[in-house]
Design a protein around this motif. Structure first.
Motif, mmCIF file in Angstrom:
data_model
loop_
_atom_site.group_PDB
_atom_site.id
_atom_site.type_symbol
_atom_site.label_atom_id
_atom_site.label_comp_id
_atom_site.label_asym_id
_atom_site.label_seq_id
_atom_site.Cartn_x
_atom_site.Cartn_y
_atom_site.Cartn_z
ATOM 1 N N ILE A 161 41.605 46.947 33.528
ATOM 2 C CA ILE A 161 40.451 47.392 34.247
ATOM 3 C C ILE A 161 38.981 46.759 33.409
ATOM 4 O O ILE A 161 38.272 46.397 34.259
ATOM 5 C CB ILE A 161 40.675 48.833 33.625
ATOM 6 N N TRP A 162 39.392 46.513 32.283
ATOM 7 C CA TRP A 162 38.248 46.056 31.344
ATOM 8 C C TRP A 162 38.156 44.610 31.963
ATOM 9 O O TRP A 162 36.790 43.891 31.918
ATOM 10 C CB TRP A 162 38.457 45.930 30.001
ATOM 11 N N LEU B 161 34.522 43.284 33.637
ATOM 12 C CA LEU B 161 33.704 42.292 33.163
ATOM 13 C C LEU B 161 33.526 41.118 34.130
ATOM 14 O O LEU B 161 32.510 40.664 34.202
ATOM 15 C CB LEU B 161 34.684 41.717 31.770
ATOM 16 N N ALA B 162 34.636 40.971 34.774
ATOM 17 C CA ALA B 162 34.390 40.069 36.050
ATOM 18 C C ALA B 162 33.188 40.491 37.147
ATOM 19 O O ALA B 162 32.700 39.587 37.623
ATOM 20 C CB ALA B 162 35.800 39.643 36.649
ATOM 21 N N ALA B 163 33.341 41.729 37.375
ATOM 22 C CA ALA B 163 32.550 42.257 38.090
ATOM 23 C C ALA B 163 30.833 42.327 37.541
ATOM 24 O O ALA B 163 30.023 41.698 38.267
ATOM 25 C CB ALA B 163 32.607 43.860 38.404
ATOM 26 N N ILE B 164 30.865 42.754 36.313
ATOM 27 C CA ILE B 164 29.387 42.934 35.639
ATOM 28 C C ILE B 164 29.101 41.327 35.345
ATOM 29 O O ILE B 164 28.023 41.114 35.359
ATOM 30 C CB ILE B 164 29.573 43.678 34.282
ATOM 31 N N VAL C 111 43.847 44.709 41.199
ATOM 32 C CA VAL C 111 42.116 44.584 41.279
ATOM 33 C C VAL C 111 41.500 43.761 40.265
ATOM 34 O O VAL C 111 40.516 42.900 40.695
ATOM 35 C CB VAL C 111 42.053 46.291 40.907
ATOM 36 N N MET C 112 42.041 43.683 39.152
ATOM 37 C CA MET C 112 41.360 42.576 38.218
ATOM 38 C C MET C 112 41.783 41.311 38.713
ATOM 39 O O MET C 112 40.793 40.655 38.483
ATOM 40 C CB MET C 112 42.453 42.663 37.020
ATOM 41 N N ALA C 113 42.713 40.856 39.362
ATOM 42 C CA ALA C 113 42.822 39.412 39.942
ATOM 43 C C ALA C 113 42.006 39.188 40.910
ATOM 44 O O ALA C 113 41.403 38.066 40.772
ATOM 45 C CB ALA C 113 44.358 39.289 40.268
ATOM 46 N N ILE C 114 41.852 40.089 41.913
ATOM 47 C CA ILE C 114 40.927 40.017 42.989
ATOM 48 C C ILE C 114 39.515 39.708 42.140
ATOM 49 O O ILE C 114 38.472 39.108 42.648
ATOM 50 C CB ILE C 114 40.754 41.264 43.815
ATOM 51 N N GLN C 115 38.886 40.536 41.442
ATOM 52 C CA GLN C 115 37.750 40.542 40.718
ATOM 53 C C GLN C 115 37.397 39.265 40.069
ATOM 54 O O GLN C 115 36.421 38.779 40.142
ATOM 55 C CB GLN C 115 37.528 41.989 39.849
#
Length: 466
Positions: free
Chosen positions: A21-22, A26-29, A162-166
């Motif tokens: 999730i983190w 981080l990728a999103a932010i 979700v992490m991989a996509i972000q």
């Protein structure tokens, strides 16, 4: 010894869920961080426009994101209770919720003049900020619908995809930003608004990938998302989601607008002041992802335990998550303070902007510990579906104290009482620190009362087996 073993077990469970999730967060932010860093190399005017435009967008997006977060405790409790088909029904209503919310949010972004007028910025900055927001108006539907996929996966303890996509979206953001900000391949240089064009492309691709995974991955058959045709809006279900989501959305809105209006008011102090604030606010968002991911993981595990009727376990997980988040926040604060000059150099090479940002890092490092406690407590309260009282706490602290007193400090409304070191941008950051101290205390007390109340209900009811 037995209790210590349980605590360590909870630590590892939280960390195992929080880590992907983190990374994803981080990728999103990192997307707006990249925007700020790259636009700062283009022009100070565009950086100011980005600061103002991003503040408005974040206010709208985060409020609507908060409403969508009503799905998180709903999914979590249903998953803990083994009601998988019910999760699928709620996911379909989540799509309708995202559609309705995006219609309202896109209108606000396409006609942002009332919000932009608060900044009292120059016509050039206002024009570029408006263009930036109008592009993002068309990306909002994809962003909100992707949250259905995100919350469903997190509730089922499957955040890795979700992490991989972000992360993939972040990697794509770099070349797209370069192309649209600076121009090339026959495309003109858009400056700050070029960031929004890159975001538009990425979020629609992310939504498409999320849909394809839900549609064709065999794991998701247990929630019965497909095969029964298109489900229409279930107004009873939507009403229940809104009853939970609107206070959560207000929490998000209040929390983010405490920074949004800081940027808009600081813009009145000049372009260098708001650019310096934007750097620190951006990096603050990066740091916030750590306690936010831990809070999300803790909340998920607490919600699953509540759904399974294991309330003692829920309380143990809550305590472990909050302590872990607070300890890591202290470590982060010390590290950031030692590296603050290097961090600023990553954002800008303009001396006057760096000088404006530097003193704000003292306040940033001071608030991290209390911010970690309040966000962890707030997320656990959402797992219990307690949302109204936290909203009132946010209003009292972040708006009344943080913004109200911050405005008085920043613009030196009481010269005889306000020291010069906490005027200007520093005034808002100092006041925000004080508000977070009070908020963390209030959230902790509220959580203890909630856990005690639920525990008593469990002891007096056969509906809560141990």
């Amino acid at each position: 010894m037995k209790k210590e073993k349980r605590t360590f077990r909870h630590f590892f469970a939280i960390l195992g869920l929080a880590l992907p999730i983190w990374i994803g967060q981080l990728a999103a932010i990192a997307n707006p961080v990249l925007d700020t860093a790259m636009v700062s190399r283009y022009s100070v005017t565009d950086l100011g426009a980005l600061a103002v435009g991003a503040s408005v967008y974040i206010s709208v997006y985060v409020a609507l994101n908060g409403v969508m977060q009503s799905l998180a405790p709903t999914f979590g409790q249903l998953y803990g209770a083994g009601k998988f088909a019910e999760m699928g029904k709620e996911a379909k209503q989540g799509v309708w919720l995202a559609i309705f919310l995006s219609l309202a949010g896109s209108c606000l972004l396409y006609f942002p003049q009332p919000l932009l007028s608060i900044a009292d910025a120059t016509p050039e900055v206002t024009e570029k900020a408006t263009f930036y927001l109008r592009i993002l108006a068309f990306s909002l539907p994809a962003s909100l619908n992707f949250l259905v996929y995100t919350t469903l996966n997190n509730a089922m303890a499957r955040p890795k995809m979700v992490m991989a996509i972000q992360v993939a979206g972040l990697l794509l953001k770099i070349p797209l930003n370069t192309l649209f900000i600076f121009g090339g391949m026959g495309i003109p240089a858009f400056g700050g608004p070029g960031c929004a064009l890159a975001t538009f492309v990425i979020v629609w691709l992310e939504l498409l990938i999320g849909y394809l995974i839900l549609r064709y991955n065999p794991f998701y058959r247990i929630v019965h998302l497909f095969g029964n045709g298109i489900a229409g809006p279930d107004w009873k279900s939507l009403k229940a989601l809104l009853a939970l989501g609107i206070p959560v959305g207000l929490n998000y809105f209040i929390e983010v607008t405490s920074f949004t209006f800081m940027a808009l008011f600081i813009a009145r102090l000049g372009i260098n002041a708001v650019a310096g604030h934007q750097i620190v606010a951006n990096f603050s968002g990066v740091l916030y992802m750590l306690p936010l991911s831990l809070a999300s993981a803790t909340s998920t595990l607490v919600a699953q335990s509540i759904g399974a009727g294991q309330l003692e376990r829920a309380r143990d997980i809550s305590s472990s998550g909050i302590r872990l988040s607070a300890a890591l926040a202290l470590l982060a604060a010390c590290s950031v303070w030692l590296a603050k000059d290097w961090i600023i150099s990553l954002y800008t090479a303009i001396p006057v902007v760096a000088a404006s940002a530097s003193p704000l890092f003292l306040f940033l490092c001071s608030l991290l510990f209390f911010d970690a406690i309040q966000v962890s407590s707030s997320y656990v309260l959402r797992a219990y579906k307690v949302v109204l009282a936290p909203t009132l706490l946010y209003v009292l602290t972040l708006w009344c104290i943080g913004l109200g007193c911050g405005y008085a400090f920043a613009f030196n409304l009481i010269p005889s009482l306000i020291p010069s070191r906490i005027t200007g941008s520093s005034g808002f950051w100092f006041s925000n620190c004080i508000s977070l101290v009070i908020l963390s205390i209030g959230m902790s007390v509220l959580l203890k009362k909630t856990e005690k109340k639920v525990r008593k209900e469990m002891e007096s009811s056969v509906n809560y087996p141990d």
